[in-house]
Design a protein around this motif. Structure first.
Motif, short mmCIF file in Angstrom:
data_model
loop_
_atom_site.label_atom_id
_atom_site.label_comp_id
_atom_site.label_asym_id
_atom_site.label_seq_id
_atom_site.Cartn_x
_atom_site.Cartn_y
_atom_site.Cartn_z
N LEU A 156 -15.96 -66.22 128.03
CA LEU A 156 -17.00 -66.73 127.47
C LEU A 156 -18.14 -65.67 127.71
CD1 LEU A 156 -17.20 -70.63 128.01
CD2 LEU A 156 -16.75 -69.46 125.77
N VAL A 157 -18.24 -65.52 129.05
CA VAL A 157 -19.07 -64.30 129.37
C VAL A 157 -18.91 -63.03 128.73
CG1 VAL A 157 -20.23 -63.13 131.36
CG2 VAL A 157 -19.89 -65.40 131.21
N GLN A 158 -17.68 -62.65 128.50
CA GLN A 158 -17.10 -61.57 128.03
C GLN A 158 -17.72 -61.50 126.64
OE1 GLN A 158 -16.17 -58.58 129.37
NE2 GLN A 158 -16.56 -59.68 131.20
N GLU A 159 -17.92 -62.32 125.71
CA GLU A 159 -18.31 -62.36 124.54
C GLU A 159 -19.82 -62.04 124.20
OE1 GLU A 159 -16.31 -62.93 121.98
OE2 GLU A 159 -14.88 -63.01 123.14
N LEU A 160 -20.44 -62.08 125.58
CA LEU A 160 -22.01 -61.84 125.58
C LEU A 160 -22.23 -60.13 125.36
CD1 LEU A 160 -23.21 -64.49 128.25
CD2 LEU A 160 -22.86 -64.73 125.71
N THR A 161 -23.26 -59.92 124.98
CA THR A 161 -23.71 -58.48 125.07
C THR A 161 -23.95 -58.20 126.49
OG1 THR A 161 -26.08 -58.80 124.72
CG2 THR A 161 -24.52 -58.43 122.83
N PRO A 162 -24.28 -56.98 126.86
CA PRO A 162 -24.33 -56.65 128.19
C PRO A 162 -25.74 -57.08 128.73
CG PRO A 162 -23.25 -54.70 127.42
CD PRO A 162 -23.51 -55.63 126.20
N ARG A 163 -26.80 -57.04 127.86
CA ARG A 163 -27.88 -57.54 128.28
C ARG A 163 -28.10 -59.19 128.20
NH1 ARG A 163 -32.14 -55.37 130.34
NH2 ARG A 163 -32.88 -53.78 128.89
N GLU A 164 -27.32 -59.78 127.30
CA GLU A 164 -27.24 -61.03 127.45
C GLU A 164 -26.53 -61.62 128.83
OE1 GLU A 164 -26.74 -61.89 122.70
OE2 GLU A 164 -25.00 -62.14 123.90
N GLU A 188 -41.43 -61.56 126.84
CA GLU A 188 -40.79 -63.13 127.09
C GLU A 188 -40.22 -63.45 125.68
OE1 GLU A 188 -42.39 -67.13 128.64
OE2 GLU A 188 -43.66 -65.73 128.87
N ALA A 189 -40.68 -63.11 124.55
CA ALA A 189 -40.21 -63.48 123.23
C ALA A 189 -38.56 -63.01 123.24
CB ALA A 189 -40.87 -62.96 122.10
N THR A 190 -38.71 -61.80 123.63
CA THR A 190 -37.29 -60.99 123.58
C THR A 190 -36.14 -61.98 124.61
OG1 THR A 190 -38.15 -58.84 123.09
CG2 THR A 190 -35.79 -58.99 123.82
N VAL A 191 -36.47 -62.38 125.57
CA VAL A 191 -35.76 -63.22 126.63
C VAL A 191 -35.31 -64.27 125.88
CG1 VAL A 191 -35.84 -64.31 128.78
CG2 VAL A 191 -36.80 -62.24 128.70
N LYS A 192 -36.42 -64.93 125.46
CA LYS A 192 -36.03 -66.52 124.72
C LYS A 192 -35.01 -66.21 123.40
CE LYS A 192 -40.55 -68.69 125.38
NZ LYS A 192 -41.72 -69.03 124.83
N GLY A 193 -35.17 -65.02 122.78
CA GLY A 193 -34.14 -64.63 121.72
C GLY A 193 -32.66 -64.64 122.49
N HIS A 194 -32.68 -63.71 123.53
CA HIS A 194 -31.44 -63.57 124.12
C HIS A 194 -30.97 -64.97 124.62
CE1 HIS A 194 -31.33 -59.37 123.94
NE2 HIS A 194 -32.27 -59.07 124.59
N MET A 195 -31.87 -65.88 125.07
CA MET A 195 -31.45 -67.03 125.82
C MET A 195 -30.75 -68.13 124.55
SD MET A 195 -31.22 -68.37 128.65
CE MET A 195 -29.93 -69.37 128.42
N THR A 196 -31.43 -68.13 123.69
CA THR A 196 -30.86 -68.76 122.35
C THR A 196 -29.40 -68.27 121.94
OG1 THR A 196 -32.98 -69.03 121.46
CG2 THR A 196 -31.25 -69.44 119.85
N ALA A 197 -29.16 -66.83 122.04
CA ALA A 197 -27.77 -66.31 121.87
C ALA A 197 -27.08 -66.55 122.66
CB ALA A 197 -28.13 -64.72 121.53
N VAL A 198 -27.25 -66.75 123.85
CA VAL A 198 -26.67 -67.19 125.08
C VAL A 198 -25.97 -68.19 125.06
CG1 VAL A 198 -26.33 -67.57 127.68
CG2 VAL A 198 -27.23 -65.04 126.74
N LEU A 199 -26.63 -69.50 124.66
CA LEU A 199 -26.54 -70.73 124.62
C LEU A 199 -25.53 -70.82 123.56
CD1 LEU A 199 -29.81 -72.42 125.44
CD2 LEU A 199 -28.23 -72.18 127.12
N LEU A 200 -25.82 -70.46 122.31
CA LEU A 200 -25.10 -70.76 121.32
C LEU A 200 -23.40 -70.15 121.46
CD1 LEU A 200 -24.64 -71.52 118.40
CD2 LEU A 200 -25.38 -69.29 117.68
N LYS A 201 -23.51 -68.84 122.15
CA LYS A 201 -22.13 -68.26 122.21
C LYS A 201 -21.29 -68.96 123.50
CE LYS A 201 -23.53 -63.64 120.74
NZ LYS A 201 -23.57 -62.14 121.19
N LEU A 202 -22.03 -69.47 124.46
CA LEU A 202 -21.40 -70.21 125.51
C LEU A 202 -21.29 -71.45 125.19
CD1 LEU A 202 -23.32 -69.02 128.82
CD2 LEU A 202 -21.33 -68.16 127.90
N GLY A 203 -21.69 -72.14 124.12
CA GLY A 203 -21.53 -73.58 123.62
C GLY A 203 -22.31 -74.53 124.68
N ALA A 204 -23.28 -73.93 125.29
CA ALA A 204 -24.14 -74.61 126.60
C ALA A 204 -25.26 -75.36 126.00
CB ALA A 204 -24.44 -73.84 127.55
N ARG A 205 -25.27 -76.62 126.41
CA ARG A 205 -26.31 -77.80 126.02
C ARG A 205 -27.68 -77.12 126.52
NH1 ARG A 205 -25.13 -83.79 127.74
NH2 ARG A 205 -27.07 -83.79 126.83
#
Length: 222
Positions: A156-164, A188-205
């Motif tokens: 799952l983590v490998q599906e993330l970009t290096p920054r994510e 902080e807005a950029t981090v929030k965007g990355h965090m949204t992508a991370v949760l989506l890709k990981l399927g984390a609640r």
């Protein structure tokens, strides 16, 4: 310059003396405000729905309805509610249910006042929080998880970009979005965007879910 509004807190514990102690600690910080108190899970659900506090500080063992059941009911009605579990009981069964049930964090009542205040602020700012003793238990348990589960986390983590992946590792280290932004030289807005992508890709609640995956994948410096 306008000061930010205090973080609103719903304090839930059936023991009046413990509530008094927690109240004394929390009100020592002018950036926090206790807007309501409840002595059981049923009352906590009612107040959480009516008052929508920024953080719900929740005990586990209470009459009528325990804290974990109350947390699950609150999150069913409001998935973005932030519940910080606070208890004297550190058994794994409680930790597991709190984490999988959507808790924003898990602290022991033996934690020091500064540790508790820091945890409340961190949860309010969107961080996943585990007290050091609980984090140690999680890490030890992750080491005992079967190889398939660990491999799946790594996939799952490998599906993330290096920054994510960098963001996820810092989430696992309990950093807030603001702290991650400073660490990675991002807004902080950029981090929030990355965090949204991370949760989506990981399927984390939530962030705790993501942090546990980070632990399993071995990308958190413990």
């Amino acid at each position: 310059m306008t000061m930010a509004s205090p973080v609103s807190i719903l304090l839930v514990d059936d023991d009046a003396l413990i509530r008094a102690g927690l109240r004394a600690i929390l009100t020592s910080d002018q950036r926090l405000s206790i807007i309501a108190e409840a002595e059981n899970g049923v009352r906590a659900i009612e107040l959480a729905k009516r008052m929508n506090p920024a953080v719900i500080l929740m005990d586990i063992r209470m009459p009528q309805l325990d804290g974990l059941s109350a947390m699950e009911a609150i999150l069913q009605g409001n998935p973005v509610a932030k519940v910080l579990i606070l208890t004297t009981f550190g058994e794994e069964e409680y930790i597991d249910r709190a984490m999988t049930g959507g808790a924003a964090g898990f602290m022991l009542k033996s934690s020091g006042p500064e540790e508790l205040l820091s945890a409340v602020h961190a949860v309010a700012e969107g961080a996943a929080v585990l007290s050091p003793r609980i984090a140690r238990r999680v890490i030890d348990k992750v080491r005992g998880i079967n190889t398939a589960s660990l491999s799946r986390a790594k996939e799952l983590v490998q599906e993330l970009t290096p920054r994510e992946q960098e963001v996820l590792a810092l989430v696992g280290a309990s950093l807030t979005n603001a702290e991650i932004a400073v660490r990675l030289l991002l807004t902080e807005a950029t981090v929030k965007g990355h965090m949204t992508a991370v949760l989506l890709k990981l399927g984390a609640r939530n962030r705790v879910d993501a942090a546990l995956i980070a632990y399993r994948a071995g990308i958190v410096n413990s």
